[in-house]
Enzyme design. Structure first.
Site, PDB file in Angstrom:
ATOM      1  N   HIS A 126      24.051 -55.421  14.565  1.00 30.81           N
ATOM      2  CA  HIS A 126      24.686 -54.170  15.004  1.00 30.81           C
ATOM      3  C   HIS A 126      25.281 -54.443  16.400  1.00 30.81           C
ATOM      4  O   HIS A 126      24.749 -55.260  17.149  1.00 30.81           O
ATOM      5  CB  HIS A 126      23.590 -53.102  15.086  1.00 30.81           C
ATOM      6  CG  HIS A 126      24.055 -51.720  15.355  1.00 30.81           C
ATOM      7  ND1 HIS A 126      24.421 -51.295  16.611  1.00 30.81           N
ATOM      8  CD2 HIS A 126      24.191 -50.639  14.541  1.00 30.81           C
ATOM      9  CE1 HIS A 126      24.768 -50.019  16.547  1.00 30.81           C
ATOM     10  NE2 HIS A 126      24.630 -49.599  15.297  1.00 30.81           N
ATOM     11  N   ASP A 203      15.419 -56.541  16.839  1.00 32.52           N
ATOM     12  CA  ASP A 203      15.966 -55.199  16.659  1.00 32.52           C
ATOM     13  C   ASP A 203      15.245 -54.581  15.462  1.00 32.52           C
ATOM     14  O   ASP A 203      15.456 -54.985  14.313  1.00 32.52           O
ATOM     15  CB  ASP A 203      17.478 -55.322  16.413  1.00 32.52           C
ATOM     16  CG  ASP A 203      18.130 -54.000  16.016  1.00 32.52           C
ATOM     17  OD1 ASP A 203      17.403 -53.028  15.715  1.00 32.52           O
ATOM     18  OD2 ASP A 203      19.374 -53.951  16.002  1.00 32.52           O
ATOM     19  N   GLN A 206      16.038 -50.661  11.792  1.00 34.26           N
ATOM     20  CA  GLN A 206      15.997 -50.351  10.351  1.00 34.26           C
ATOM     21  C   GLN A 206      14.643 -50.654   9.718  1.00 34.26           C
ATOM     22  O   GLN A 206      14.268 -50.031   8.729  1.00 34.26           O
ATOM     23  CB  GLN A 206      17.095 -51.144   9.617  1.00 34.26           C
ATOM     24  CG  GLN A 206      18.516 -50.752   9.989  1.00 34.26           C
ATOM     25  CD  GLN A 206      18.900 -49.351   9.508  1.00 34.26           C
ATOM     26  OE1 GLN A 206      18.396 -48.864   8.497  1.00 34.26           O
ATOM     27  NE2 GLN A 206      19.789 -48.696  10.239  1.00 34.26           N
ATOM     28  N   LYS A 229      15.439 -42.760  13.662  1.00 38.22           N
ATOM     29  CA  LYS A 229      15.507 -43.413  12.344  1.00 38.22           C
ATOM     30  C   LYS A 229      14.131 -43.459  11.692  1.00 38.22           C
ATOM     31  O   LYS A 229      13.922 -44.084  10.652  1.00 38.22           O
ATOM     32  CB  LYS A 229      16.069 -44.829  12.491  1.00 38.22           C
ATOM     33  CG  LYS A 229      17.556 -44.855  12.876  1.00 38.22           C
ATOM     34  CD  LYS A 229      18.070 -46.253  12.897  1.00 38.22           C
ATOM     35  CE  LYS A 229      19.353 -46.398  13.686  1.00 38.22           C
ATOM     36  NZ  LYS A 229      20.555 -45.969  12.971  1.00 38.22           N
ATOM     37  N   CYS A 367      29.240 -50.175  12.868  1.00 37.47           N
ATOM     38  CA  CYS A 367      28.995 -50.855  14.157  1.00 37.47           C
ATOM     39  C   CYS A 367      28.650 -52.326  13.937  1.00 37.47           C
ATOM     40  O   CYS A 367      27.779 -52.886  14.628  1.00 37.47           O
ATOM     41  CB  CYS A 367      27.877 -50.162  14.945  1.00 37.47           C
ATOM     42  SG  CYS A 367      28.248 -48.478  15.380  1.00 37.47           S
TER      43      CYS A 367
HETATM   44  N1  PLP Z   1      20.457 -51.767  15.344  1.00 36.28           N
HETATM   45  C1  PLP Z   1      20.547 -51.415  14.056  1.00 36.28           C
HETATM   46  C2  PLP Z   1      20.217 -52.416  12.995  1.00 36.28           C
HETATM   47  C3  PLP Z   1      20.967 -50.124  13.716  1.00 36.28           C
HETATM   48  O1  PLP Z   1      21.060 -49.762  12.427  1.00 36.28           O
HETATM   49  C4  PLP Z   1      21.264 -49.212  14.758  1.00 36.28           C
HETATM   50  C5  PLP Z   1      21.755 -47.847  14.445  1.00 36.28           C
HETATM   51  O2  PLP Z   1      22.452 -47.620  13.471  1.00 36.28           O
HETATM   52  C6  PLP Z   1      21.119 -49.619  16.089  1.00 36.28           C
HETATM   53  C7  PLP Z   1      20.722 -50.912  16.339  1.00 36.28           C
HETATM   54  C8  PLP Z   1      21.398 -48.704  17.229  1.00 36.28           C
HETATM   55  O3  PLP Z   1      20.476 -47.670  17.257  1.00 36.28           O
HETATM   56  P1  PLP Z   1      20.616 -46.450  18.297  1.00 36.28           P
HETATM   57  O4  PLP Z   1      22.031 -45.945  18.129  1.00 36.28           O
HETATM   58  O5  PLP Z   1      19.609 -45.466  17.844  1.00 36.28           O
HETATM   59  O6  PLP Z   1      20.375 -46.989  19.644  1.00 36.28           O
END
Ligand code: PLP
Length: 409
Positions: A126, A203, A206, A229, A367
């Site tokens: 992401h 990260d 998910q 999430k 993203c």
């Molecule tokens: N990393 C992953 C794999 C994601 O799916 C997301 C959000 O869609 C993020 C990072 C970013 O999360 P946040 O916008 O809650 O900071």
């Protein structure tokens, strides 16, 4: 399975958002990869805080401030145990996954990276786990290197081994791709990274709603997730960092709470993790997250996993029956989501038609522009499943996709 179906049908009733209609149709919410809906228990807990406990933490010498502080610090204990952290001081409250990456890049990164060093990420990250590393790399003269994927969306471990070397100082990767669904081998990759002396940042955005996380057993150095999430509130998340590493890090932001003593000439800082939490924190965020963890733990990850994997298989099989439909990401170890395109149709047009049928999905680049470039598409449609979904949602999705095909192709 029938027992599980009954259990999860009851769980669905705990989500008020699912009682409404959209565009005059029943709502089929298949966008939990973007954010999960919130159960009534979480909403009620946050409302209770605002109704009866609303007070600032740590500083008040009165009853309500004590109650708020207990809820806030109690949440830190709950999150530490939820993530399998050894010590409660290893949990830093942040705004979410994005802030967690920025925090580590700007504290650990700026203090430990130098010209010529490499940060190893993957092509399926992401943007939240790409851009902060690029920013720090630019500042110090380090380089961001990305590991490729295989055709089925699995991480290319041979490529990982090839790109990992003595210049690699940080290995930052997702535990589960928000587009392909691919779950990575956190333990295996961490061992390889540590063997060359690199630190590991995971990260967890998910993975955290899918399966039990165990940061200590996994031996990762940093792990972050967003509460929204995980059936929790927006604008809140938690970063795990090994205590011995956190203790070496400078503050991220300055202000109240993070200090030990302030004079006009000089400030000394508080201990870990308070040193990293300047200003009045997101108190109801922490309290709501504790309620969200209680919600998940009451069901249990074994049941959640079995139910979601059954739903994923059902959805994959049904979608593959639709002509001209291509699925991106077919790893054997996958989270509960399906990314797809109708050959010849734009993902946004498909997304719009689905929306008109009450089917809420995500359509776009998610993203993950480098991954889209790697796949050779501008975007995909993504249907993601959670505890409140059922085969009825999948049937509605497939019916709407068939309609989109008729209209667009
Ligand atoms: N990393 C992953 C794999 C994601 O799916 C997301 C959000 O869609 C993020 C990072 C970013 O999360 P946040 O916008 O809650 O900071």
């Amino acid at each position: 399975m029938s027992n599980l179906n009954e259990l999860f049908a009851e769980i669905r009733n705990e989500f008020p958002a699912l009682t409404q209609k959209v565009h005059g149709k029943k709502l089929f919410y298949l966008d939990s990869g973007a954010t999960t809906l919130k159960p009534k228990s979480v909403i009620d807990r946050i409302a209770h805080f605002y109704l009866y406990e609303s007070s600032n933490v740590h500083r008040g010498a009165h009853y309500l401030a004590d109650i708020a502080t207990q809820g806030f610090e109690g949440a830190r204990h709950k999150i530490a145990s939820f993530l399998g952290a050894g010590q409660v001081e290893e949990i830093v409250f942040v705004r979410g996954t994005t802030e967690g990456v920025n925090f580590v890049a700007n504290t650990w990164g700026l203090n430990n990276l130098k010209a010529g060093d490499e940060i190893l990420i993957t092509i399926m990250e992401h943007h939240a786990n790409i851009v902060p590393w690029q920013m720090v790399a630019e500042k110090v003269g380090a380089k961001v290197v990305a590991v490729d994927i295989l055709e089925n969306g699995d991480l290319d471990v041979e490529d990982f081994k090839k790109k990992l070397n003595s210049k690699t100082k940080m290995v930052a990767f997702t535990a589960s791709s928000n587009v392909l669904g691919t779950n990575t081998d956190v333990v295996g990759l961490t061992k390889l990274a540590h063997a060359v002396g690199a630190k590991v940042f995971v990260d967890g955005a998910q993975i955290v709603s899918q399966q039990k996380v165990d940061v200590k057993a996994w031996d990762v150095d940093f792990f972050v997730f967003s509460a929204h999430k995980l059936f929790g509130p927006f604008g809140f998340g938690a970063l795990y960092g090994k205590k011995e590493i956190l203790e070496t890090l400078p503050p991220y932001q300055g202000g109240g709470s993070m200090i030990s003593k302030v004079t006009i000439e000089k400030t000394t800082y508080n201990d870990v993790p308070t040193r990293f939490e300047a200003g009045t924190p997101h108190i109801e965020g922490a309290i709501g997250t504790a309620a969200a963890i209680e919600f998940v733990e009451k069901i249990g990850f074994d049941k959640i996993h079995a139910y979601e994997m059954d739903l994923l298989k059902y959805a994959t099989d049904k979608l593959l029956e639709v002509p001209d439909l291509k699925i991106y990401g077919t790893s054997k170890d996958k989270g509960p989501l399906v990314s797809f395109n109708l050959k010849g149709a734009h993902h946004s047009d498909v997304g719009q038609i689905l929306d008109q049928e009450g089917v809420a999905v995500r359509a776009g680049h998610h993203c993950t522009q480098p991954l889209m470039a790697r796949l050779g598409v501008p975007g995909t449609v993504r249907a993601s499943f959670s505890v409140y979904n059922s085969r009825e949602d999948v049937d509605a999705l497939v019916k709407a996709v068939v309609k989109a095909r008729e209209l667009l192709l």
